[in-house]
Design a protein around this motif. Structure first.
Motif, PDB file in Angstrom:
ATOM      1  N   ILE A 151       0.864  -1.181  -0.109  1.00 14.87           N
ATOM      2  CA  ILE A 151      -0.107   0.106  -0.021  1.00 14.87           C
ATOM      3  C   ILE A 151       1.011   1.288   0.132  1.00 14.87           C
ATOM      4  CG2 ILE A 151      -1.603   1.504   1.358  1.00 14.87           C
ATOM      5  CD1 ILE A 151      -2.653  -1.631   2.511  1.00 14.87           C
ATOM      6  N   LEU A 152       1.922   1.445   0.949  1.00 17.27           N
ATOM      7  CA  LEU A 152       2.806   2.488   0.984  1.00 17.27           C
ATOM      8  C   LEU A 152       3.637   2.690  -0.478  1.00 17.27           C
ATOM      9  CD1 LEU A 152       4.137   1.878   4.468  1.00 17.27           C
ATOM     10  CD2 LEU A 152       2.646   3.493   3.843  1.00 17.27           C
ATOM     11  N   ALA A 153       4.002   1.605  -0.903  1.00 15.96           N
ATOM     12  CA  ALA A 153       4.777   1.753  -2.108  1.00 15.96           C
ATOM     13  C   ALA A 153       3.896   2.241  -3.238  1.00 15.96           C
ATOM     14  CB  ALA A 153       4.974   0.375  -2.664  1.00 15.96           C
ATOM     15  N   GLY A 154       2.819   1.823  -3.218  1.00 12.10           N
ATOM     16  CA  GLY A 154       1.825   2.246  -4.467  1.00 12.10           C
ATOM     17  C   GLY A 154       1.518   3.857  -4.287  1.00 12.10           C
ATOM     18  N   PHE A 155       1.372   4.504  -2.965  1.00 10.16           N
ATOM     19  CA  PHE A 155       0.872   5.461  -2.840  1.00 10.16           C
ATOM     20  C   PHE A 155       2.151   6.661  -3.129  1.00 10.16           C
ATOM     21  CE2 PHE A 155      -2.676   4.276   0.433  1.00 10.16           C
ATOM     22  CZ  PHE A 155      -3.567   4.270  -0.652  1.00 10.16           C
ATOM     23  N   VAL A 156       3.285   6.128  -2.829  1.00 11.18           N
ATOM     24  CA  VAL A 156       4.729   7.071  -2.950  1.00 11.18           C
ATOM     25  C   VAL A 156       5.213   6.806  -4.352  1.00 11.18           C
ATOM     26  CG1 VAL A 156       5.071   7.191  -0.613  1.00 11.18           C
ATOM     27  CG2 VAL A 156       6.258   5.495  -1.805  1.00 11.18           C
ATOM     28  N   ALA A 157       4.608   5.868  -5.343  1.00 13.75           N
ATOM     29  CA  ALA A 157       5.177   5.566  -6.563  1.00 13.75           C
ATOM     30  C   ALA A 157       5.648   6.611  -7.367  1.00 13.75           C
ATOM     31  CB  ALA A 157       4.282   4.708  -7.206  1.00 13.75           C
ATOM     32  N   GLY A 158       5.004   7.634  -7.382  1.00 12.44           N
ATOM     33  CA  GLY A 158       5.371   8.743  -8.507  1.00 12.44           C
ATOM     34  C   GLY A 158       6.909   9.422  -7.815  1.00 12.44           C
ATOM     35  N   HIS A 159       6.796   9.399  -6.592  1.00 14.89           N
ATOM     36  CA  HIS A 159       8.139  10.028  -6.082  1.00 14.89           C
ATOM     37  C   HIS A 159       9.110   9.086  -6.022  1.00 14.89           C
ATOM     38  CE1 HIS A 159       5.816  13.338  -4.152  1.00 14.89           C
ATOM     39  NE2 HIS A 159       5.032  12.389  -3.717  1.00 14.89           N
ATOM     40  N   VAL A 160       9.127   7.920  -6.139  1.00 15.88           N
ATOM     41  CA  VAL A 160      10.344   6.732  -6.314  1.00 15.88           C
ATOM     42  C   VAL A 160      10.532   6.847  -7.555  1.00 15.88           C
ATOM     43  CG1 VAL A 160      10.586   4.397  -6.242  1.00 15.88           C
ATOM     44  CG2 VAL A 160       9.177   5.399  -4.402  1.00 15.88           C
ATOM     45  N   VAL A 161       9.469   6.703  -8.525  1.00 14.02           N
ATOM     46  CA  VAL A 161      10.156   6.725  -9.931  1.00 14.02           C
ATOM     47  C   VAL A 161      11.031   8.031 -10.415  1.00 14.02           C
ATOM     48  CG1 VAL A 161       9.430   6.834 -12.512  1.00 14.02           C
ATOM     49  CG2 VAL A 161       8.128   5.363 -10.464  1.00 14.02           C
ATOM     50  N   LYS A 162      10.711   9.246  -9.920  1.00 14.08           N
ATOM     51  CA  LYS A 162      11.073  10.334 -10.113  1.00 14.08           C
ATOM     52  C   LYS A 162      12.739  10.262  -9.544  1.00 14.08           C
ATOM     53  CE  LYS A 162       7.189  13.623 -10.166  1.00 14.08           C
ATOM     54  NZ  LYS A 162       6.858  14.907  -9.616  1.00 14.08           N
ATOM     55  N   ARG A 163      13.055   9.563  -8.656  1.00 12.09           N
ATOM     56  CA  ARG A 163      14.326   9.434  -8.102  1.00 12.09           C
ATOM     57  C   ARG A 163      15.052   8.414  -8.669  1.00 12.09           C
ATOM     58  NH1 ARG A 163      11.221  12.327  -5.085  1.00 12.09           N
ATOM     59  NH2 ARG A 163      11.917  13.647  -3.060  1.00 12.09           N
ATOM     60  N   LEU A 164      14.384   7.044  -8.723  1.00 13.32           N
ATOM     61  CA  LEU A 164      14.952   5.992  -9.401  1.00 13.32           C
ATOM     62  C   LEU A 164      14.925   5.688 -10.778  1.00 13.32           C
ATOM     63  CD1 LEU A 164      13.809   3.206  -6.825  1.00 13.32           C
ATOM     64  CD2 LEU A 164      15.757   4.767  -6.658  1.00 13.32           C
ATOM     65  N   LYS A 165      14.317   6.476 -11.490  1.00  9.76           N
ATOM     66  CA  LYS A 165      14.058   6.902 -12.906  1.00  9.76           C
ATOM     67  C   LYS A 165      14.146   5.106 -13.393  1.00  9.76           C
ATOM     68  CE  LYS A 165      15.795  11.419 -12.983  1.00  9.76           C
ATOM     69  NZ  LYS A 165      16.540  12.345 -13.477  1.00  9.76           N
ATOM     70  N   SER A 166      15.299   4.925 -14.450  1.00  9.02           N
ATOM     71  CA  SER A 166      15.293   3.696 -15.056  1.00  9.02           C
ATOM     72  C   SER A 166      15.904   2.622 -14.446  1.00  9.02           C
ATOM     73  CB  SER A 166      15.991   3.999 -16.493  1.00  9.02           C
ATOM     74  OG  SER A 166      17.404   4.437 -16.041  1.00  9.02           O
ATOM     75  N   ARG A 167      16.043   2.800 -13.031  1.00  8.28           N
ATOM     76  CA  ARG A 167      16.316   1.812 -11.939  1.00  8.28           C
ATOM     77  C   ARG A 167      15.466   1.504 -11.361  1.00  8.28           C
ATOM     78  NH1 ARG A 167      21.021  -0.580 -14.243  1.00  8.28           N
ATOM     79  NH2 ARG A 167      22.649   1.096 -14.638  1.00  8.28           N
ATOM     80  N   THR A 168      14.167   1.779 -11.345  1.00  4.13           N
ATOM     81  CA  THR A 168      13.251   1.551 -10.388  1.00  4.13           C
ATOM     82  C   THR A 168      12.945  -0.086 -10.465  1.00  4.13           C
ATOM     83  OG1 THR A 168      12.145   3.516 -11.297  1.00  4.13           O
ATOM     84  CG2 THR A 168      10.820   2.075 -10.149  1.00  4.13           C
ATOM     85  N   LEU A 169      12.823  -0.860 -11.365  1.00  8.97           N
ATOM     86  CA  LEU A 169      12.616  -2.150 -11.327  1.00  8.97           C
ATOM     87  C   LEU A 169      13.918  -2.906 -10.564  1.00  8.97           C
ATOM     88  CD1 LEU A 169      11.008  -3.036 -14.673  1.00  8.97           C
ATOM     89  CD2 LEU A 169       9.853  -3.088 -12.516  1.00  8.97           C
ATOM     90  N   LEU A 170      14.983  -2.637 -10.961  1.00 13.26           N
ATOM     91  CA  LEU A 170      16.108  -3.230 -10.403  1.00 13.26           C
ATOM     92  C   LEU A 170      16.102  -3.049  -8.710  1.00 13.26           C
ATOM     93  CD1 LEU A 170      18.795  -4.474 -10.295  1.00 13.26           C
ATOM     94  CD2 LEU A 170      19.917  -2.136 -11.021  1.00 13.26           C
ATOM     95  N   VAL A 171      16.044  -1.809  -8.351  1.00 13.58           N
ATOM     96  CA  VAL A 171      16.073  -1.612  -6.835  1.00 13.58           C
ATOM     97  C   VAL A 171      14.817  -2.116  -6.086  1.00 13.58           C
ATOM     98  CG1 VAL A 171      15.820   0.401  -5.380  1.00 13.58           C
ATOM     99  CG2 VAL A 171      17.213   0.849  -7.143  1.00 13.58           C
ATOM    100  N   SER A 172      13.818  -2.044  -6.956  1.00 10.46           N
ATOM    101  CA  SER A 172      12.307  -2.952  -6.396  1.00 10.46           C
ATOM    102  C   SER A 172      12.608  -4.346  -6.027  1.00 10.46           C
ATOM    103  CB  SER A 172      11.272  -2.325  -7.073  1.00 10.46           C
ATOM    104  OG  SER A 172      11.120  -1.154  -7.473  1.00 10.46           O
ATOM    105  N   TYR A 173      13.437  -4.956  -7.438  1.00 14.75           N
ATOM    106  CA  TYR A 173      13.411  -6.280  -7.108  1.00 14.75           C
ATOM    107  C   TYR A 173      14.671  -6.813  -5.859  1.00 14.75           C
ATOM    108  CZ  TYR A 173      10.810  -8.564 -10.708  1.00 14.75           C
ATOM    109  OH  TYR A 173       9.545  -8.914 -11.331  1.00 14.75           O
ATOM    110  N   LEU A 174      15.318  -5.758  -5.956  1.00 17.22           N
ATOM    111  CA  LEU A 174      16.609  -6.035  -4.528  1.00 17.22           C
ATOM    112  C   LEU A 174      15.918  -5.925  -3.497  1.00 17.22           C
ATOM    113  CD1 LEU A 174      19.592  -4.225  -6.345  1.00 17.22           C
ATOM    114  CD2 LEU A 174      19.347  -6.735  -5.995  1.00 17.22           C
ATOM    115  N   LEU A 175      14.902  -4.964  -3.251  1.00 17.54           N
ATOM    116  CA  LEU A 175      14.054  -4.843  -2.106  1.00 17.54           C
ATOM    117  C   LEU A 175      13.366  -6.082  -1.758  1.00 17.54           C
ATOM    118  CD1 LEU A 175      12.217  -1.351  -2.022  1.00 17.54           C
ATOM    119  CD2 LEU A 175      13.709  -2.330  -0.064  1.00 17.54           C
TER     120      LEU A 175
END
Length: 394
Positions: free
Chosen positions: A256-280
């Motif tokens: 739930i938290l990840a969904g609500f902050v998704a926009g901010h996360v993508v702005k910071r991680l950009k094209s590394r979003t999937l990589l960092v998320s799978y590592l999480l």
């Protein structure tokens, strides 16, 4: 103002889209009410709903070429609303199975159509934010409906079905607040295809297939967590069902938290979003599999949930942004169906591999899933595929 009305209508529908899970707390009481019904028959209440959800997801894209998306999603809400009928007719077990058909069908239509609706009315960062809200409110709805269903079941199993009055409310709100969109077949015939749409893909494109494959692996990892948490906690002496229940609630909270902050996360991680998320997700599985304390179970589940919610939102954004506008409904139908399939196949695949390594299937399944998540992360790092796809969107 129109966008705000649209968001409210969508959120109301999103919250009730996965309401079918709210039946599960009443299964034991339903079994007591129908003592002649065997255990396997009793479980058909859930399995029939799951099967119909899968089938409805597959046909939702085709339906959107015949009916407007508003009609399809409201039709799904109407089917879910029929789930309240056992409040009145509750003396026949066969009737409950018939109701499960409507509940599953309604859920499948809604979960497959809502992302396509979002893709139709939101672009760029606004789409990411709205898809994030979808992930967040969907998780919130699933968690709250399951809890509410359990509370109502205390007063009698038939009252558990009272939660299906809520889709009727969502149906009314959606009918009032969602715009009357034209049928996609008409749009395809009448609209001039933009230059950017000409650069986009059809569903059969290898890039779309890759993203859909990642979606399947995502729900396989999620299923591993859900199906093995209680057994792992018991075998390792971490705690009883209340502890595993708390851990699974923290997993939902992370999503739930990840969904609500998704926009901010993508702005910071950009094209590394999937990589960092799978590592999480991998980190969460590592913590659960090796830190055999309550704090490890709960903390690992929360970390896993944060990664899961981020990946889910990002995949939805990439697929809807890379597909041609008229292919989005079919793409979302496949996304919904394949993620359900991944969740169903996970126990057989993950436990099968775990059984080759250890007799403790529950704990070993977490470590197998960890290796799986790390393998995907390495693939994303080496191929840099997310950056290539983001560049294509831009």
């Amino acid at each position: 103002m129109e966008k705000r009305k649209l968001q409210v209508g969508l959120i109301a529908l999103i919250i009730v889209g996965n309401i079918a899970t709210g039946i599960t707390p009443a299964l034991a009481k339903i079994g007591n009410a129908f003592p002649d019904v065997g255990r396997s028959q009793l479980q058909m209440i859930v399995s029939i709903a799951a099967l119909l959800s899968f089938l409805a997801s597959l046909i939702a894209g085709k339906l959107q070429s015949v009916f407007s998306q508003k009609v399809v999603v409201l039709g799904g809400a109407a089917f879910l609303g029929l789930g309240c009928l056992p409040l009145i007719f509750h003396t026949n077990f066969t009737f409950l199975l018939i109701i499960s058909v409507f509940i599953g069908g309604g859920s499948g239509l809604m979960t497959a159509t809502i992302p396509a609706l979002i893709a139709r009315y939101f672009e760029g960062d606004a789409r990411t934010a709205m898809l994030g809200k979808k992930t967040g409110f969907q998780g919130l709805g699933t968690m709250s409906m399951t809890f509410l269903g359990g509370v109502l079941a205390v007063y009698g199993w038939q009252y558990n079905y009272g939660i299906f009055l809520l889709p009727i409310v969502a149906f009314v709100l959606g009918g009032i607040l969602l715009p009357n969109d034209p049928v996609l077949k008409v749009v395809k015939a009448e609209e001039v295809v933009s230059a950017s749409d000409g650069r986009k893909f059809k569903v059969a494109n290898v890039n779309i297939i890759l993203l859909l494959t990642l979606a399947v692996t995502l729900t396989m990892l999620s299923s591993t967590l859900s199906n093995n948490m209680a057994l792992h906690a018991d075998i390792k002496g971490i705690g009883d069902s209340s502890v595993s229940g708390l851990a699974l609630s923290c997993y939902s909270l992370g999503t739930i938290l990840a969904g609500f902050v998704a926009g901010h996360v993508v702005k910071r991680l950009k094209s590394r979003t999937l990589l960092v998320s799978y590592l999480l997700m991998a980190s969460g599985l590592l913590i659960i599999g090796n830190w055999h304390l309550k704090v490890g179970l709960v903390g690992g589940a929360l970390v896993f949930g944060l990664g899961y919610g981020s990946v889910m939102t990002r995949l939805l954004y990439l697929i809807t942004s890379l597909l041609k506008s008229t292919s989005v409904p079919v793409g979302m139908s496949l996304f919904s169906a394949l993620t359900s399939l991944g969740f169903a196949l996970s126990p057989m695949l993950m436990n099968g591999v775990a059984g080759l390594l250890s007799d403790n299937l529950a704990t070993t399944s977490f470590l197998v899933a960890l290796g799986f998540a790390l393998g995907i992360a390495v693939f994303l790092l080496v191929t840099n595929v997310e950056k290539k796809l983001v560049t294509r969107i831009a």
